[in-house]
Design an enzyme around this catalytic site. Structure first.
Site, PDB file in Angstrom:
ATOM      1  N   HIS A   1      -8.648  11.380   7.294  1.00 15.12           N
ATOM      2  CA  HIS A   1      -9.140  12.302   6.258  1.00 15.12           C
ATOM      3  C   HIS A   1     -10.389  11.710   5.611  1.00 15.12           C
ATOM      4  O   HIS A   1     -10.358  10.600   5.099  1.00 15.12           O
ATOM      5  CB  HIS A   1      -8.058  12.543   5.198  1.00 15.12           C
ATOM      6  CG  HIS A   1      -7.002  13.509   5.638  1.00 15.12           C
ATOM      7  ND1 HIS A   1      -6.270  14.269   4.772  1.00 15.12           N
ATOM      8  CD2 HIS A   1      -6.578  13.855   6.884  1.00 15.12           C
ATOM      9  CE1 HIS A   1      -5.429  15.033   5.454  1.00 15.12           C
ATOM     10  NE2 HIS A   1      -5.588  14.790   6.731  1.00 15.12           N
TER      11      HIS A   1
ATOM     12  N   TYR B   1      -5.177  17.750  -5.032  1.00 14.25           N
ATOM     13  CA  TYR B   1      -4.541  17.290  -6.275  1.00 14.25           C
ATOM     14  C   TYR B   1      -4.950  18.285  -7.362  1.00 14.25           C
ATOM     15  O   TYR B   1      -6.142  18.429  -7.638  1.00 14.25           O
ATOM     16  CB  TYR B   1      -5.052  15.907  -6.675  1.00 14.25           C
ATOM     17  CG  TYR B   1      -4.577  14.767  -5.797  1.00 14.25           C
ATOM     18  CD1 TYR B   1      -5.217  14.466  -4.592  1.00 14.25           C
ATOM     19  CD2 TYR B   1      -3.506  13.961  -6.186  1.00 14.25           C
ATOM     20  CE1 TYR B   1      -4.795  13.404  -3.804  1.00 14.25           C
ATOM     21  CE2 TYR B   1      -3.079  12.896  -5.399  1.00 14.25           C
ATOM     22  CZ  TYR B   1      -3.722  12.627  -4.208  1.00 14.25           C
ATOM     23  OH  TYR B   1      -3.302  11.577  -3.417  1.00 14.25           O
TER      24      TYR B   1
ATOM     25  N   PRO C   1       2.996   7.787  -8.074  1.00 12.32           N
ATOM     26  CA  PRO C   1       2.465   8.110  -6.738  1.00 12.32           C
ATOM     27  C   PRO C   1       1.126   8.845  -6.734  1.00 12.32           C
ATOM     28  O   PRO C   1       0.574   9.114  -5.665  1.00 12.32           O
ATOM     29  CB  PRO C   1       3.566   8.978  -6.122  1.00 12.32           C
ATOM     30  CG  PRO C   1       4.358   9.498  -7.259  1.00 12.32           C
ATOM     31  CD  PRO C   1       4.241   8.511  -8.374  1.00 12.32           C
TER      32      PRO C   1
ATOM     33  N   LYS D   1      -0.710   4.864  -3.793  1.00 12.89           N
ATOM     34  CA  LYS D   1      -0.980   3.431  -3.680  1.00 12.89           C
ATOM     35  C   LYS D   1       0.217   2.519  -3.416  1.00 12.89           C
ATOM     36  O   LYS D   1       0.033   1.365  -3.029  1.00 12.89           O
ATOM     37  CB  LYS D   1      -1.645   2.940  -4.992  1.00 12.89           C
ATOM     38  CG  LYS D   1      -3.050   3.458  -5.174  1.00 12.89           C
ATOM     39  CD  LYS D   1      -3.983   2.813  -4.182  1.00 12.89           C
ATOM     40  CE  LYS D   1      -5.323   3.458  -4.116  1.00 12.89           C
ATOM     41  NZ  LYS D   1      -5.798   3.693  -2.772  1.00 12.89           N
TER      42      LYS D   1
ATOM     43  N   TYR E   1      -9.722   5.139  -4.146  1.00 15.18           N
ATOM     44  CA  TYR E   1      -8.755   5.907  -3.348  1.00 15.18           C
ATOM     45  C   TYR E   1      -8.673   5.352  -1.922  1.00 15.18           C
ATOM     46  O   TYR E   1      -7.578   5.229  -1.363  1.00 15.18           O
ATOM     47  CB  TYR E   1      -9.117   7.400  -3.327  1.00 15.18           C
ATOM     48  CG  TYR E   1      -7.971   8.263  -2.841  1.00 15.18           C
ATOM     49  CD1 TYR E   1      -7.106   8.888  -3.724  1.00 15.18           C
ATOM     50  CD2 TYR E   1      -7.733   8.421  -1.466  1.00 15.18           C
ATOM     51  CE1 TYR E   1      -6.036   9.660  -3.271  1.00 15.18           C
ATOM     52  CE2 TYR E   1      -6.669   9.179  -1.005  1.00 15.18           C
ATOM     53  CZ  TYR E   1      -5.833   9.798  -1.916  1.00 15.18           C
ATOM     54  OH  TYR E   1      -4.770  10.548  -1.457  1.00 15.18           O
TER      55      TYR E   1
HETATM   56  P1  RFL Z   1      11.173  -0.448  -0.493  1.00  9.01           P
HETATM   57  O1  RFL Z   1      10.598   0.574   0.425  1.00  9.01           O
HETATM   58  O2  RFL Z   1      11.896   0.025  -1.695  1.00  9.01           O
HETATM   59  O3  RFL Z   1      12.153  -1.349   0.381  1.00  9.01           O
HETATM   60  C1  RFL Z   1      13.043  -2.279  -0.207  1.00  9.01           C
HETATM   61  C2  RFL Z   1      14.175  -2.536   0.762  1.00  9.01           C
HETATM   62  O4  RFL Z   1      15.031  -3.536   0.191  1.00  9.01           O
HETATM   63  C3  RFL Z   1      16.396  -3.145   0.357  1.00  9.01           C
HETATM   64  N1  RFL Z   1      17.203  -3.819  -0.671  1.00  9.01           N
HETATM   65  C4  RFL Z   1      17.986  -4.882  -0.432  1.00  9.01           C
HETATM   66  N2  RFL Z   1      18.265  -5.562   0.691  1.00  9.01           N
HETATM   67  C5  RFL Z   1      19.133  -6.608   0.579  1.00  9.01           C
HETATM   68  N3  RFL Z   1      19.738  -6.972  -0.584  1.00  9.01           N
HETATM   69  C6  RFL Z   1      19.480  -6.316  -1.735  1.00  9.01           C
HETATM   70  N4  RFL Z   1      20.073  -6.692  -2.879  1.00  9.01           N
HETATM   71  C7  RFL Z   1      18.574  -5.230  -1.688  1.00  9.01           C
HETATM   72  N5  RFL Z   1      18.109  -4.353  -2.622  1.00  9.01           N
HETATM   73  C8  RFL Z   1      17.276  -3.509  -1.986  1.00  9.01           C
HETATM   74  C9  RFL Z   1      16.356  -1.629   0.237  1.00  9.01           C
HETATM   75  O5  RFL Z   1      17.484  -1.024   0.840  1.00  9.01           O
HETATM   76  C10 RFL Z   1      15.046  -1.301   0.958  1.00  9.01           C
HETATM   77  O6  RFL Z   1      15.239  -1.066   2.339  1.00  9.01           O
HETATM   78  O7  RFL Z   1      10.074  -1.478  -0.986  1.00  9.01           O
HETATM   79  P2  RFL Z   1       8.739  -2.038  -0.255  1.00  9.01           P
HETATM   80  O8  RFL Z   1       9.048  -2.516   1.129  1.00  9.01           O
HETATM   81  O9  RFL Z   1       8.102  -2.947  -1.233  1.00  9.01           O
HETATM   82  O10 RFL Z   1       7.815  -0.738  -0.052  1.00  9.01           O
HETATM   83  C11 RFL Z   1       7.289  -0.038  -1.143  1.00  9.01           C
HETATM   84  C12 RFL Z   1       7.061   1.434  -0.770  1.00  9.01           C
HETATM   85  O11 RFL Z   1       8.240   1.952  -0.199  1.00  9.01           O
HETATM   86  C13 RFL Z   1       6.636   2.277  -1.988  1.00  9.01           C
HETATM   87  O12 RFL Z   1       5.695   1.578  -2.769  1.00  9.01           O
HETATM   88  C14 RFL Z   1       6.015   3.623  -1.584  1.00  9.01           C
HETATM   89  O13 RFL Z   1       6.952   4.452  -0.918  1.00  9.01           O
HETATM   90  C15 RFL Z   1       5.461   4.382  -2.795  1.00  9.01           C
HETATM   91  N6  RFL Z   1       4.939   5.718  -2.487  1.00  9.01           N
HETATM   92  C16 RFL Z   1       3.688   5.877  -1.915  1.00  9.01           C
HETATM   93  N7  RFL Z   1       2.952   4.798  -1.577  1.00  9.01           N
HETATM   94  C17 RFL Z   1       1.739   4.959  -0.938  1.00  9.01           C
HETATM   95  O14 RFL Z   1       1.091   3.951  -0.627  1.00  9.01           O
HETATM   96  N8  RFL Z   1       1.206   6.201  -0.644  1.00  9.01           N
HETATM   97  C18 RFL Z   1       1.892   7.339  -0.950  1.00  9.01           C
HETATM   98  O15 RFL Z   1       1.407   8.429  -0.601  1.00  9.01           O
HETATM   99  C19 RFL Z   1       3.168   7.203  -1.641  1.00  9.01           C
HETATM  100  N9  RFL Z   1       3.877   8.291  -1.979  1.00  9.01           N
HETATM  101  C20 RFL Z   1       5.694   6.852  -2.791  1.00  9.01           C
HETATM  102  C21 RFL Z   1       5.123   8.143  -2.532  1.00  9.01           C
HETATM  103  C22 RFL Z   1       6.980   6.742  -3.329  1.00  9.01           C
HETATM  104  C23 RFL Z   1       7.705   7.884  -3.616  1.00  9.01           C
HETATM  105  N10 RFL Z   1       9.019   7.704  -4.132  1.00  9.01           N
HETATM  106  C24 RFL Z   1      10.145   8.444  -3.756  1.00  9.01           C
HETATM  107  C25 RFL Z   1       9.317   6.544  -4.933  1.00  9.01           C
HETATM  108  C26 RFL Z   1       5.818   9.289  -2.825  1.00  9.01           C
HETATM  109  C27 RFL Z   1       7.103   9.166  -3.376  1.00  9.01           C
HETATM  110  C28 RFL Z   1       7.788  10.460  -3.724  1.00  9.01           C
HETATM  111  C1  PHB Z   2       2.578  12.230   0.360  1.00  9.30           C
HETATM  112  O1  PHB Z   2       2.081  12.835   1.322  1.00  9.30           O
HETATM  113  O2  PHB Z   2       3.797  11.994   0.284  1.00  9.30           O
HETATM  114  C2  PHB Z   2       1.704  11.804  -0.763  1.00  9.30           C
HETATM  115  C3  PHB Z   2       0.334  11.933  -0.624  1.00  9.30           C
HETATM  116  C4  PHB Z   2      -0.492  11.542  -1.670  1.00  9.30           C
HETATM  117  C5  PHB Z   2       0.054  11.047  -2.835  1.00  9.30           C
HETATM  118  C6  PHB Z   2       1.425  10.901  -2.962  1.00  9.30           C
HETATM  119  C7  PHB Z   2       2.265  11.290  -1.914  1.00  9.30           C
HETATM  120  O3  PHB Z   2      -0.767  10.702  -3.857  1.00  9.30           O
END
Ligand code: RFL
Ligand code: PHB
Length: 389
Positions: free
Chosen positions: A72, A200, A292, A296, A384
């Site tokens: 993109h 957005y 989110p 990031k 971004y």
């Molecule tokens: P995670 O993915 O939470 O993984 C942690 C893992 O640790 C396990 N765990 C344990 N294991 C052993 N013993 C314990 N006591 C434990 N406690 C926990 C868990 O089961 C899990 O498997 O952390 P990590 O690896 O640091 O990754 C971080 C990312 O997942 C997170 O920052 C992103 O998903 C955030 N996020 C987004 N980030 C982006 O860069 N771009 C995006 O577009 C974006 N969109 C989002 C998002 C997060 C969202 N939610 C639901 C929070 C959109 C959403 C809606």
């Molecule tokens: C997504 O596609 O899940 C998404 C994209 C951009 C954002 C957050 C989530 O800023």
């Protein structure tokens, strides 16, 4: 059992660190409390910075992203149902890749699993011990049996609710937090995305985001009250609200359909300092959370992985015992800039419960300034697409 590095948490950051260390001959074990199926059922991020893609390339995972990811060159911002475009390519000569976190994690699983025993799923009661000594170890339970792994370093990749940050004494760390008074309701639907690039939208009734996973899979979000429950939002209510908030032209061509996933996420900014205590290091969501809005979270987790992996190579391979001491300050320097950007995007695009007409006017002026100022657009674009790491 003994290994060099124990990684707690088999999410994207734990798996990527494991693979990068493995490729450099550093022994490690990943302990994940859930099953692989559960980890791969979580729908999260969708936007990858170029630095993230480069790091995944280093781990040997570039091929599918290259073939299936979508490049993109820009995003759309919308205010009062009219949108304008921020063209990353012409502003900063960089782009982002739209490719789901679930797919990244699935690919990481398949490479880590090739090396039998490196990842242990369903590990219960994982506990880091003796982290202030040079003989730290981790205990856990599997199939009712108690296990122990001794190591040189323990890495907390266990997300925001994990154990590793919690075992650090409160007087040894400082936390910084902002909780936002709203949430995001997200859905996945097997419909054609409403736009080729993300939109957005600032709207006086609340924020909306149009994103995607592929040509026939759309990801949409709307801002909801912090007290709402998923059950309060049937599909019709969701589509009605989304249509109201998107720019007029997009609303008119929006294709709706049944949702195949629906979830609510709270929004917060959170940082812990330092990201190290003795021989325990924190990485990704275990150390910081961003709302989110700037896409990031995953990207920031991966820039931590990059700094820590370089530090561990320094320690184990180049006899640079100091390298690991610099991890926390290097990582935090970038963390705070990303926290600022995500906070700014959130403030500019959301409706706050106590928002006055004055506040709404300020947001509209900010977006109009962005629309007309190349310099302001450049700053947004630079952040971004991702600051260098
Ligand atoms: P995670 O993915 O939470 O993984 C942690 C893992 O640790 C396990 N765990 C344990 N294991 C052993 N013993 C314990 N006591 C434990 N406690 C926990 C868990 O089961 C899990 O498997 O952390 P990590 O690896 O640091 O990754 C971080 C990312 O997942 C997170 O920052 C992103 O998903 C955030 N996020 C987004 N980030 C982006 O860069 N771009 C995006 O577009 C974006 N969109 C989002 C998002 C997060 C969202 N939610 C639901 C929070 C959109 C959403 C809606
Ligand atoms: C997504 O596609 O899940 C998404 C994209 C951009 C954002 C957050 C989530 O800023």
């Amino acid at each position: 059992m003994r290994t060099q590095v124990v990684i707690i948490g088999g999410g994207p950051s734990g798996l990527l660190l494991s693979q990068l260390l493995y490729l450099n001959g550093i022994e490690n074990v990943v302990l994940e409390k859930h099953t692989k199926k559960y980890v791969l059922s979580r729908i999260r991020a969708g936007v990858l910075e170029q630095g993230t893609v480069n790091l995944l390339n280093k781990a040997g995972l570039g091929k599918r992203i290259k073939n299936e990811g979508f490049n993109h060159d820009g995003i759309f911002l919308s205010v009062k149902n009219h949108s304008f475009r921020i063209d990353f390519k012409s502003l900063v000569n960089k782009t982002v890749t739209v490719f789901g976190q679930t797919e990244v994690t699935a690919d990481l699983y398949s490479v880590v699993e090739k090396d039998k025993g490196r990842i242990i799923n369903s590990a219960k009661n994982v506990m880091p011990c003796d982290i202030l000594t040079n003989k730290p170890y981790v205990t856990y339970e599997i199939n009712g049996l108690d296990k122990k792994i001794t190591c040189d370093f323990i890495i907390g990749c266990d997300g925001f609710h994990g154990i590793t940050r919690q075992i650090i004494p409160k007087n040894k760390i400082k936390t910084f937090e902002r909780i936002y008074p709203f949430g995001w309701l997200g859905i996945l639907s097997e419909t054609c995305p409403v736009n080729d690039e993300l939109i957005y939208a600032n709207h006086k009734t609340g924020f909306a985001l149009a994103s995607m996973r592929n040509k026939n899979l759309s990801r949409y979000y709307i801002q909801t009250s912090i007290n709402d429950k998923v059950e309060m939002w049937d599909d019709d209510r969701f589509w009605f609200e989304l249509k109201k908030r998107l720019p007029k032209d997009a609303s008119e061509r929006l294709v709706t359909g049944p949702s195949i996933e629906k979830s609510l996420a709270p929004l917060r900014s959170f940082v812990v300092e330092p990201m190290k205590f003795g021989n325990l290091f924190l990485v990704g969501d275990a150390a910081h959370i961003v709302p989110p809005t700037g896409a990031k979270g995953l990207n920031l987790a991966f820039s931590d992985v990059n700094y820590l992996y370089e530090s561990l190579i320094g320690y184990f391979k180049n006899d640079d015992k100091n390298a690991i001491e610099q991890y926390s300050s290097k990582a935090l320097n970038r963390v705070w800039k990303t926290i600022r950007f995500s906070w700014w995007m959130t403030n500019t695009l959301h409706k706050f419960p106590d928002q006055t007409e004055f506040d709404q006017k300020i947001q509209e002026a900010e977006l109009d300034y962005l629309k007309n100022s190349i310099d302001a657009q450049k700053s947004l674009a630079e952040n971004y697409v991702g600051l260098a790491f």
